[in-house]
Design a protein around this motif. Sequence first.
Motif, mmCIF file in Angstrom:
data_model
loop_
_atom_site.group_PDB
_atom_site.id
_atom_site.type_symbol
_atom_site.label_atom_id
_atom_site.label_comp_id
_atom_site.label_asym_id
_atom_site.label_seq_id
_atom_site.Cartn_x
_atom_site.Cartn_y
_atom_site.Cartn_z
ATOM 1 N N MET A 1 0.468 -1.264 -0.244
ATOM 2 C CA MET A 1 0.022 -0.483 -0.139
ATOM 3 C C MET A 1 0.835 2.059 0.201
ATOM 4 N N LYS A 2 0.851 2.166 -1.081
ATOM 5 C CA LYS A 2 1.803 3.469 -0.947
ATOM 6 C C LYS A 2 0.595 4.614 -0.522
ATOM 7 N N LYS A 3 1.330 5.222 0.256
ATOM 8 C CA LYS A 3 1.176 6.809 1.047
ATOM 9 C C LYS A 3 0.741 7.765 0.333
ATOM 10 N N ILE A 4 -0.343 8.515 -0.772
ATOM 11 C CA ILE A 4 -0.528 9.713 -1.417
ATOM 12 C C ILE A 4 -0.814 10.226 -0.011
ATOM 13 N N SER A 5 0.515 11.932 -0.498
ATOM 14 C CA SER A 5 0.060 12.774 0.556
ATOM 15 C C SER A 5 -0.746 13.876 -0.670
ATOM 16 N N VAL A 6 -2.103 14.684 -0.024
ATOM 17 C CA VAL A 6 -2.418 15.779 -0.888
ATOM 18 C C VAL A 6 -2.910 17.018 0.307
ATOM 19 N N LEU A 7 -1.958 18.306 -0.883
ATOM 20 C CA LEU A 7 -2.817 19.827 0.328
ATOM 21 C C LEU A 7 -3.623 20.445 -0.240
ATOM 22 N N THR A 8 -4.601 20.635 -0.046
ATOM 23 C CA THR A 8 -5.625 21.815 0.233
ATOM 24 C C THR A 8 -5.464 22.833 1.244
ATOM 25 N N GLY A 9 -6.305 23.794 0.040
ATOM 26 C CA GLY A 9 -5.892 25.472 0.832
ATOM 27 C C GLY A 9 -7.378 25.842 0.541
ATOM 28 N N THR A 10 -8.050 25.809 -0.340
ATOM 29 C CA THR A 10 -8.510 26.384 -0.721
ATOM 30 C C THR A 10 -10.078 25.964 -1.855
ATOM 31 N N ARG A 11 -11.322 26.543 -1.563
ATOM 32 C CA ARG A 11 -12.265 25.826 -2.623
ATOM 33 C C ARG A 11 -11.967 25.652 -3.804
ATOM 34 N N ALA A 12 -11.550 26.442 -4.596
ATOM 35 C CA ALA A 12 -11.592 25.781 -5.537
ATOM 36 C C ALA A 12 -10.051 24.646 -6.057
ATOM 37 N N GLU A 13 -9.768 25.068 -5.028
ATOM 38 C CA GLU A 13 -8.271 23.323 -5.436
ATOM 39 C C GLU A 13 -8.711 22.073 -5.364
ATOM 40 N N TYR A 14 -10.003 22.658 -4.407
ATOM 41 C CA TYR A 14 -10.290 20.953 -3.556
ATOM 42 C C TYR A 14 -11.513 20.357 -4.863
ATOM 43 N N HIS A 15 -11.997 21.429 -4.954
ATOM 44 C CA HIS A 15 -13.013 21.095 -6.175
ATOM 45 C C HIS A 15 -12.713 20.612 -7.295
ATOM 46 N N LEU A 16 -11.431 20.843 -7.727
ATOM 47 C CA LEU A 16 -10.853 20.161 -8.979
ATOM 48 C C LEU A 16 -10.319 19.158 -9.100
ATOM 49 N N MET A 17 -9.581 18.699 -7.080
ATOM 50 C CA MET A 17 -9.221 17.871 -7.284
ATOM 51 C C MET A 17 -10.186 16.560 -6.584
ATOM 52 N N TYR A 18 -11.220 16.599 -6.256
ATOM 53 C CA TYR A 18 -12.480 15.839 -6.189
ATOM 54 C C TYR A 18 -12.222 14.552 -6.473
ATOM 55 N N PRO A 19 -11.662 14.954 -8.206
ATOM 56 C CA PRO A 19 -11.649 12.993 -8.732
ATOM 57 C C PRO A 19 -10.711 12.466 -8.330
ATOM 58 N N VAL A 20 -9.689 13.278 -7.686
ATOM 59 C CA VAL A 20 -8.684 12.318 -8.002
ATOM 60 C C VAL A 20 -8.085 12.406 -6.185
ATOM 61 N N LEU A 21 -9.082 12.814 -5.305
ATOM 62 C CA LEU A 21 -8.494 12.366 -4.384
ATOM 63 C C LEU A 21 -9.680 10.828 -4.264
ATOM 64 N N LYS A 22 -10.402 10.993 -4.659
ATOM 65 C CA LYS A 22 -12.044 10.308 -4.218
ATOM 66 C C LYS A 22 -11.158 8.727 -5.171
ATOM 67 N N LYS A 23 -10.196 8.670 -5.896
ATOM 68 C CA LYS A 23 -9.606 7.575 -7.205
ATOM 69 C C LYS A 23 -8.727 6.772 -5.979
ATOM 70 N N ILE A 24 -8.045 7.956 -5.320
ATOM 71 C CA ILE A 24 -7.013 7.290 -4.777
ATOM 72 C C ILE A 24 -7.967 6.723 -3.589
ATOM 73 N N VAL A 25 -8.934 7.301 -2.600
ATOM 74 C CA VAL A 25 -9.396 6.413 -1.694
ATOM 75 C C VAL A 25 -9.803 5.041 -2.115
ATOM 76 N N GLU A 26 -10.508 4.695 -3.045
ATOM 77 C CA GLU A 26 -10.820 3.700 -4.060
ATOM 78 C C GLU A 26 -10.160 2.957 -4.839
ATOM 79 N N HIS A 27 -8.628 3.476 -4.737
ATOM 80 C CA HIS A 27 -7.988 2.040 -4.833
ATOM 81 C C HIS A 27 -7.239 1.317 -4.029
ATOM 82 N N PRO A 28 -7.152 -0.215 -4.415
ATOM 83 C CA PRO A 28 -6.922 -0.644 -3.404
ATOM 84 C C PRO A 28 -5.483 -1.167 -3.415
ATOM 85 N N ASP A 29 -4.416 -0.229 -3.926
ATOM 86 C CA ASP A 29 -3.102 0.272 -3.978
ATOM 87 C C ASP A 29 -2.142 1.261 -3.033
#
Length: 392
Positions: A1-29
């Motif tokens: 299992m590989k750990k990926i740190s992600v930094l978010t500081g604003t609403r706009a940045e988080y909204h753009l990153m949402y699909p990536v964050l969701k896929k990391i959460v759902e990824h088995p590895d």
Amino acid sequence: MKKISVLTGTRAEYHLMYPVLKKIVEHPDLELDLIVTGAHLSAKYGNTYQAIEKDGIPISIKLPILKDDEEIVDMDRAIAECMLGCSKHFKDVKPDLLLVLGDRYELFGAVIPAINQHIPIAHIHGGETTEGAIDEAVRHSVTKCSYLHFTCCEPYRKRVIQLGESPDRVFNVGGLGVENILTQSLMTQEDLEKNLSFPLNNYSLVTFHPVTLEEGTAVQQVKEMLDAFLEVEDMNFIITKANADAGGNKINEVIDQYAEKYPQKFYTEFSLGMVRYLSAMKYAHLVIGNSSSGILEAPSFRVPTINIGDRQKGRIKCESIIDCNPNKKAILDAISKGLSSSFRDSIKTMESPYGNGTTSQQIIDIINKYLENGIDLKKKFYDIEFNLKGEK
């Protein structure tokens, strides 16, 4: 299992990153380590970390770096506090990679300790230019700190390579904003109107941020814009407030003054959230201001953008973007052009250059592949052949 740190500081940045964050959460590895900081944790900017929690994205740590009693955001102190917090956090969790997006000053607070602790960095939305903002220097600095690069169109990929990054580590994956537009279930105009309790039969969507490389222009420019709006008959305006940059508080104070005086004309909110924001963009007559969303996202809806001033100067722009100076007359002229049937007809078949909606999956696949194969942080500077104009 590989750990990926992600930094978010604003609403706009988080909204753009949402699909990536969701896929990391759902990824088995893969395991997500989400660091939430900046405006997300500020009551003045809407406590937008609550939207992250509502989305079910797990937050690993909250790092407060802003002070709500500051009249002007102290970006130096904020970066320093973010750096100290991220340094300790990285030592505790030992991530395999840090993923960051864009050009916000908070990125320095995560990128510098990551470099010192030999954590590979992947950067989304590099290679772009915003000549009117400090973001320009931040973005290119983060590019040179990063190992993997995910750009939103080919000219930006070439620019990252021009900065000395090897082509085999630079990927044109399209824009996350386009992906959100193509994949999110948006509200109907009727449901949005009920949600906001604001008439939406004829409206424009507005976001205006400080131009951080200009001294003392914020208040005058936002007043010019709002005064122009008052002269546009039979049109209302949804305004999302400025972000946590120097001058943002003053812009928001002016917006509040106008909204209080003309409540039937202006609806204001710190953050609409991704679904409401994109829904509002979809049905708007115009997108107005100086936010990157007017450049990167609005073209996918074929909604005209009135881009005010120099904050986004240098970005690649579709035919739907109308640039204008930050004064009342120029803004009114641009609005008139954007509302004209001839202009609107001319962009009906326009295609966005920012991808086909598969961005997040491409990013996850590439990151996973590199983490599996191993990353050698000893980068070589990639030299390109070129001739300077005027050279003999």
